[in-house]
Write a protein that holds these residues in place. Structure first.
Motif, PDB file in Angstrom:
ATOM      1  N   VAL A 386     -12.506  -0.844  10.726  1.00  0.00           N
ATOM      2  CA  VAL A 386     -13.551  -0.459   9.776  1.00  0.00           C
ATOM      3  C   VAL A 386     -13.167   0.852   9.115  1.00  0.00           C
ATOM      4  O   VAL A 386     -13.122   0.965   7.878  1.00  0.00           O
ATOM      5  N   MET A 387     -12.837   1.842   9.939  1.00  0.00           N
ATOM      6  CA  MET A 387     -12.560   3.161   9.351  1.00  0.00           C
ATOM      7  C   MET A 387     -11.318   3.149   8.473  1.00  0.00           C
ATOM      8  O   MET A 387     -11.212   3.922   7.535  1.00  0.00           O
ATOM      9  N   HIS A 388     -10.354   2.278   8.785  1.00  0.00           N
ATOM     10  CA  HIS A 388      -9.123   2.251   7.984  1.00  0.00           C
ATOM     11  C   HIS A 388      -9.127   1.171   6.907  1.00  0.00           C
ATOM     12  O   HIS A 388      -8.097   0.920   6.280  1.00  0.00           O
ATOM     13  N   SER A 389     -10.290   0.555   6.667  1.00  0.00           N
ATOM     14  CA  SER A 389     -10.300  -0.550   5.700  1.00  0.00           C
ATOM     15  C   SER A 389      -9.937  -0.109   4.278  1.00  0.00           C
ATOM     16  O   SER A 389      -9.171  -0.826   3.604  1.00  0.00           O
ATOM     17  N   PRO A 390     -10.396   1.051   3.790  1.00  0.00           N
ATOM     18  CA  PRO A 390      -9.965   1.414   2.427  1.00  0.00           C
ATOM     19  C   PRO A 390      -8.446   1.576   2.331  1.00  0.00           C
ATOM     20  O   PRO A 390      -7.810   1.032   1.421  1.00  0.00           O
ATOM     21  N   ALA A 391      -7.858   2.286   3.304  1.00  0.00           N
ATOM     22  CA  ALA A 391      -6.405   2.521   3.250  1.00  0.00           C
ATOM     23  C   ALA A 391      -5.634   1.223   3.420  1.00  0.00           C
ATOM     24  O   ALA A 391      -4.653   0.974   2.702  1.00  0.00           O
ATOM     25  N   SER A 392      -6.072   0.356   4.336  1.00  0.00           N
ATOM     26  CA  SER A 392      -5.280  -0.856   4.583  1.00  0.00           C
ATOM     27  C   SER A 392      -5.338  -1.798   3.386  1.00  0.00           C
ATOM     28  O   SER A 392      -4.346  -2.459   3.061  1.00  0.00           O
ATOM     29  N   GLY A 393      -6.482  -1.844   2.700  1.00  0.00           N
ATOM     30  CA  GLY A 393      -6.585  -2.671   1.496  1.00  0.00           C
ATOM     31  C   GLY A 393      -5.683  -2.150   0.400  1.00  0.00           C
ATOM     32  O   GLY A 393      -4.971  -2.905  -0.273  1.00  0.00           O
ATOM     33  N   ARG A 394      -5.691  -0.844   0.237  1.00  0.00           N
ATOM     34  CA  ARG A 394      -4.856  -0.229  -0.814  1.00  0.00           C
ATOM     35  C   ARG A 394      -3.366  -0.422  -0.521  1.00  0.00           C
ATOM     36  O   ARG A 394      -2.582  -0.804  -1.403  1.00  0.00           O
ATOM     37  N   ILE A 395      -2.969  -0.211   0.742  1.00  0.00           N
ATOM     38  CA  ILE A 395      -1.541  -0.338   1.099  1.00  0.00           C
ATOM     39  C   ILE A 395      -1.074  -1.787   0.897  1.00  0.00           C
ATOM     40  O   ILE A 395      -0.001  -2.041   0.353  1.00  0.00           O
ATOM     41  N   THR A 396      -1.912  -2.734   1.330  1.00  0.00           N
ATOM     42  CA  THR A 396      -1.528  -4.149   1.197  1.00  0.00           C
ATOM     43  C   THR A 396      -1.399  -4.534  -0.280  1.00  0.00           C
ATOM     44  O   THR A 396      -0.431  -5.200  -0.683  1.00  0.00           O
ATOM     45  N   ALA A 397      -2.355  -4.104  -1.093  1.00  0.00           N
ATOM     46  CA  ALA A 397      -2.276  -4.414  -2.528  1.00  0.00           C
ATOM     47  C   ALA A 397      -1.018  -3.772  -3.128  1.00  0.00           C
ATOM     48  O   ALA A 397      -0.304  -4.409  -3.912  1.00  0.00           O
ATOM     49  N   ASP A 398      -0.723  -2.536  -2.741  1.00  0.00           N
ATOM     50  CA  ASP A 398       0.487  -1.864  -3.245  1.00  0.00           C
ATOM     51  C   ASP A 398       1.739  -2.644  -2.867  1.00  0.00           C
ATOM     52  O   ASP A 398       2.644  -2.830  -3.687  1.00  0.00           O
ATOM     53  N   LEU A 399       1.814  -3.079  -1.608  1.00  0.00           N
ATOM     54  CA  LEU A 399       3.012  -3.792  -1.152  1.00  0.00           C
ATOM     55  C   LEU A 399       3.185  -5.098  -1.913  1.00  0.00           C
ATOM     56  O   LEU A 399       4.304  -5.468  -2.281  1.00  0.00           O
ATOM     57  N   ILE A 400       2.080  -5.804  -2.152  1.00  0.00           N
ATOM     58  CA  ILE A 400       2.173  -7.078  -2.865  1.00  0.00           C
ATOM     59  C   ILE A 400       2.581  -6.857  -4.320  1.00  0.00           C
ATOM     60  O   ILE A 400       3.441  -7.562  -4.860  1.00  0.00           O
ATOM     61  N   LEU A 401       1.971  -5.851  -4.949  1.00  0.00           N
ATOM     62  CA  LEU A 401       2.163  -5.699  -6.397  1.00  0.00           C
ATOM     63  C   LEU A 401       3.360  -4.830  -6.766  1.00  0.00           C
ATOM     64  O   LEU A 401       3.937  -4.995  -7.834  1.00  0.00           O
ATOM     65  N   LYS A 402       3.716  -3.865  -5.852  1.00  0.00           N
ATOM     66  CA  LYS A 402       4.780  -2.933  -6.224  1.00  0.00           C
ATOM     67  C   LYS A 402       5.949  -2.917  -5.248  1.00  0.00           C
ATOM     68  O   LYS A 402       6.965  -2.296  -5.510  1.00  0.00           O
ATOM     69  N   GLY A 403       5.741  -3.521  -4.066  1.00  0.00           N
ATOM     70  CA  GLY A 403       6.814  -3.515  -3.069  1.00  0.00           C
ATOM     71  C   GLY A 403       6.821  -2.284  -2.192  1.00  0.00           C
ATOM     72  O   GLY A 403       7.587  -2.211  -1.228  1.00  0.00           O
ATOM     73  N   ASN A 404       6.000  -1.289  -2.514  1.00  0.00           N
ATOM     74  CA  ASN A 404       5.904  -0.120  -1.641  1.00  0.00           C
ATOM     75  C   ASN A 404       4.548   0.549  -1.875  1.00  0.00           C
ATOM     76  O   ASN A 404       3.777   0.107  -2.730  1.00  0.00           O
ATOM     77  N   SER A 405       4.248   1.598  -1.076  1.00  0.00           N
ATOM     78  CA  SER A 405       2.995   2.325  -1.261  1.00  0.00           C
ATOM     79  C   SER A 405       3.257   3.801  -1.046  1.00  0.00           C
ATOM     80  O   SER A 405       4.023   4.165  -0.141  1.00  0.00           O
ATOM     81  N   ASP A 406       2.628   4.634  -1.868  1.00  0.00           N
ATOM     82  CA  ASP A 406       2.831   6.075  -1.682  1.00  0.00           C
ATOM     83  C   ASP A 406       1.817   6.676  -0.701  1.00  0.00           C
ATOM     84  O   ASP A 406       1.814   7.868  -0.446  1.00  0.00           O
ATOM     85  N   LEU A 407       0.982   5.841  -0.124  1.00  0.00           N
ATOM     86  CA  LEU A 407      -0.071   6.368   0.763  1.00  0.00           C
ATOM     87  C   LEU A 407       0.468   6.773   2.132  1.00  0.00           C
ATOM     88  O   LEU A 407       0.071   7.788   2.699  1.00  0.00           O
ATOM     89  N   ILE A 408       1.357   5.949   2.664  1.00  0.00           N
ATOM     90  CA  ILE A 408       1.980   6.231   3.969  1.00  0.00           C
ATOM     91  C   ILE A 408       3.431   5.768   3.905  1.00  0.00           C
ATOM     92  O   ILE A 408       3.827   5.093   2.960  1.00  0.00           O
ATOM     93  N   ASP A 409       4.206   6.088   4.938  1.00  0.00           N
ATOM     94  CA  ASP A 409       5.528   5.495   5.098  1.00  0.00           C
ATOM     95  C   ASP A 409       5.288   4.098   5.666  1.00  0.00           C
ATOM     96  O   ASP A 409       5.027   3.941   6.861  1.00  0.00           O
ATOM     97  N   THR A 410       5.336   3.094   4.807  1.00  0.00           N
ATOM     98  CA  THR A 410       4.918   1.751   5.227  1.00  0.00           C
ATOM     99  C   THR A 410       5.827   1.164   6.305  1.00  0.00           C
ATOM    100  O   THR A 410       5.415   0.260   7.028  1.00  0.00           O
ATOM    101  N   ARG A 411       7.022   1.716   6.419  1.00  0.00           N
ATOM    102  CA  ARG A 411       7.929   1.255   7.476  1.00  0.00           C
ATOM    103  C   ARG A 411       7.294   1.464   8.854  1.00  0.00           C
ATOM    104  O   ARG A 411       7.511   0.700   9.781  1.00  0.00           O
ATOM    105  N   ALA A 412       6.489   2.528   8.957  1.00  0.00           N
ATOM    106  CA  ALA A 412       5.889   2.870  10.254  1.00  0.00           C
ATOM    107  C   ALA A 412       5.002   1.747  10.778  1.00  0.00           C
ATOM    108  O   ALA A 412       4.915   1.538  11.991  1.00  0.00           O
TER     109      ALA A 412
END
Ligand SMILES: Cc1cc2nc3c(=O)[nH]c(=O)nc-3n(C[C@H](O)[C@H](O)[C@H](O)COP(=O)(O)OP(=O)(O)OC[C@H]3O[C@@H](n4cnc5c(N)ncnc54)[C@H](O)[C@@H]3O)c2cc1C
Length: 430
Positions: A386-412
């Motif tokens: 619940v608490m991480h739902s905004p970030a996880s939605g944003r990261i997933t959309a970034d990965l699908i649309l851009k291949g990466n995300s500037d929010l976190i090191d997605t490799r982690a």
């Protein structure tokens, strides 16, 4: 005519709804969310305690919380629906030096990552928040005023309503029964979408060998040859053609991954919550209080108090009935820390149980599957979905649309970390 969608999201809980919202906000609106229940929120989202906090031990969890809490504070204005964010804080209470050192180390990390208002507090400070605590063994703690609570159902509905206003479709009462893939022969083998770098396009994955030097990808996943790619999903309403599937199936995520022949280390674990009847011997407003000696934690919920404790004897499994014997176990811990709670009345029929979605290192798995092109995971939140739902939605959309995300090191948070032995360690699990 065959149904088609650019992206199919399996599961309409808070996480699937956030992915739908973030895709739509980025202009990707040909999205279909598929939910097997007749209503949203029947999974873990509807069982949550609604706690949000930035007081974590690892960089990636702190970064996800920072983004998410800031998002919650603007949710009503940005999404156009209420989140009921209440910045009442989280108060961790240490009863020995080891716990206090741990809180201090975490605080230094939180401050370094921009969570500016985490305070070290003394026993006297703690008693100002909740004078009724038994504090003889409390030696100090930490308090973060921007931590607090949201209403998980409202957040989920807000994300989905806004996504639907943008054109996203939601199918309720529809089970995904299969994920269709086609084999890629050796000559045309593709690469994981995260391999494509920042210039990737959905339809035209370009292997790293063809990338220009200037296009060094921000996400450097070990090159995994893709064996299959997604072509659609089978549902109880028929086939849907798509090249991108997001697994947002909460505690059922491993089963859904298996539909595509992928393994996902996510296991369901029961958690139980006990509300008291109206109780006025504690303040009307106080933070989430965590007794680090037992893990017992509690907060106000309306006129009563919501009591939580993670029973270490709980075993992995899809068990969601509330165990009446749990009432005595939790009340023993509650009365030990808050003696006046012996007077609290509890009706076991109002208590409930739900499922955490646990991973081996208590961190989410976000990113592409290793061997199936077009399959994305956003799973395994281990009590923080619940608490991480905004970030996880944003990261997933970034990965699908851009291949990466500037929010976190997605490799982690990628699934590859398990194969490569790069496990994270989050010890602040409640
Ligand atoms: C008691 C308890 C307290 C919690 N407290 C907190 C807290 O304080 N703070 C916090 O951040 N988190 C908390 N959590 C965790 C949080 O609730 C979850 O991490 C979060 O709700 C996960 O959301 P989700 O959307 O991934 O999963 P869910 O809400 O479970 O949604 C998954 C959906 O997928 C659907 N689905 C599954 N399989 C299929 C299929 N084959 N076809 C179609 N649909 C399918 C399900 O029906 C379900 O609706 C708590 C959890 C519990 C149980």
């Amino acid at each position: 005519m065959t149904e088609t969608a650019d992206v199919v999201i399996i599961g309409s809980g808070i996480v699937g709804s956030s992915v739908a919202y973030h895709l739509a906000e980025s202009g990707c609106t040909n999205v279909l969310v598929i939910e097997r229940e007749a209503h949203q929120g029947k999974g873990s989202t509807g069982k949550s305690m609604g706690g949000v906090r930035a007081q974590f031990a690892t960089d990636v969890n702190i970064q996800m919380s920072r983004y998410s809490i800031d998002f919650f504070s603007r949710f009503d204005e940005v999404v156009g629906h209420p989140a009921d964010y209440r910045a009442h804080g989280y108060l961790f209470c240490a009863t020995n030096e080891r716990q206090l050192d741990y809180l201090k180390t975490n605080r230094a990390r939180q401050l370094a990552l921009g969570v500016k208002d985490v305070e070290l507090v003394s026993r006297e400070d703690i008693l100002k928040f909740v004078p009724q605590l038994r504090a003889d063994d409390i030696i100090g703690g930490t308090f973060c005023p921007t931590d607090g609570f949201v209403d998980p159902h409202s957040v989920m509905m807000g994300f989905m309503l806004k996504a639907r206003e943008c054109g996203v479709r939601l199918w309720l009462d529809t089970q995904v029964t299969g994920i269709e893939t086609e084999s890629l022969n050796a000559g045309t083998a593709g690469f994981s979408p995260a391999e494509r770098g920042t210039e990737s396009s959905l339809d035209n994955p370009e292997p790293p060998s063809k990338r220009r030097a200037s296009e060094t990808p921000a996400v450097l996943v070990t090159a995994v040859p893709i064996e299959h790619r997604v072509t659609g999903v089978q549902t109880s309403r028929g086939f849907v053609s798509t090249n991108i599937v997001v697994n947002a199936a909460g505690p059922w995520a491993a089963q859904v991954a298996r539909l595509a022949g992928a393994e996902l280390p996510v296991e369901p674990l029961r958690r139980q919550l006990v509300p008291t009847e109206p109780f006025n011997q504690l303040p009307q407003r106080f933070p989430m209080v965590i007794d680090m000696s037992t893990g017992f934690h509690f907060r106000r919920e309306g006129k009563g108090i919501l009591l939580a404790w993670n029973d270490p004897e709980e075993k992995v499994g899809f068990k969601t009935e509330f165990d009446p014997k749990f009432v005595e176990k939790i009340l023993t811990r509650a009365a030990d820390r808050v003696p006046c709670l012996v007077d609290a009345e509890v009706n076991p029929r109002r208590a409930w149980a739900g499922l955490y979605e646990m991973t081996p290192d208590h961190h989410a798995i976000i990113g592409p599957a290793a061997n199936v092109a077009g399959l994305y995971f956003v799973n395994g939140f281990s009590g923080h979905g619940v608490m991480h739902s905004p970030a996880s939605g944003r990261i997933t959309a970034d990965l699908i649309l851009k291949g990466n995300s500037d929010l976190i090191d997605t490799r982690a948070l990628g699934l590859q970390r398990f194969a490569e032995g790069r496990l994270l360690e989050e010890t602040a699990v409640l």
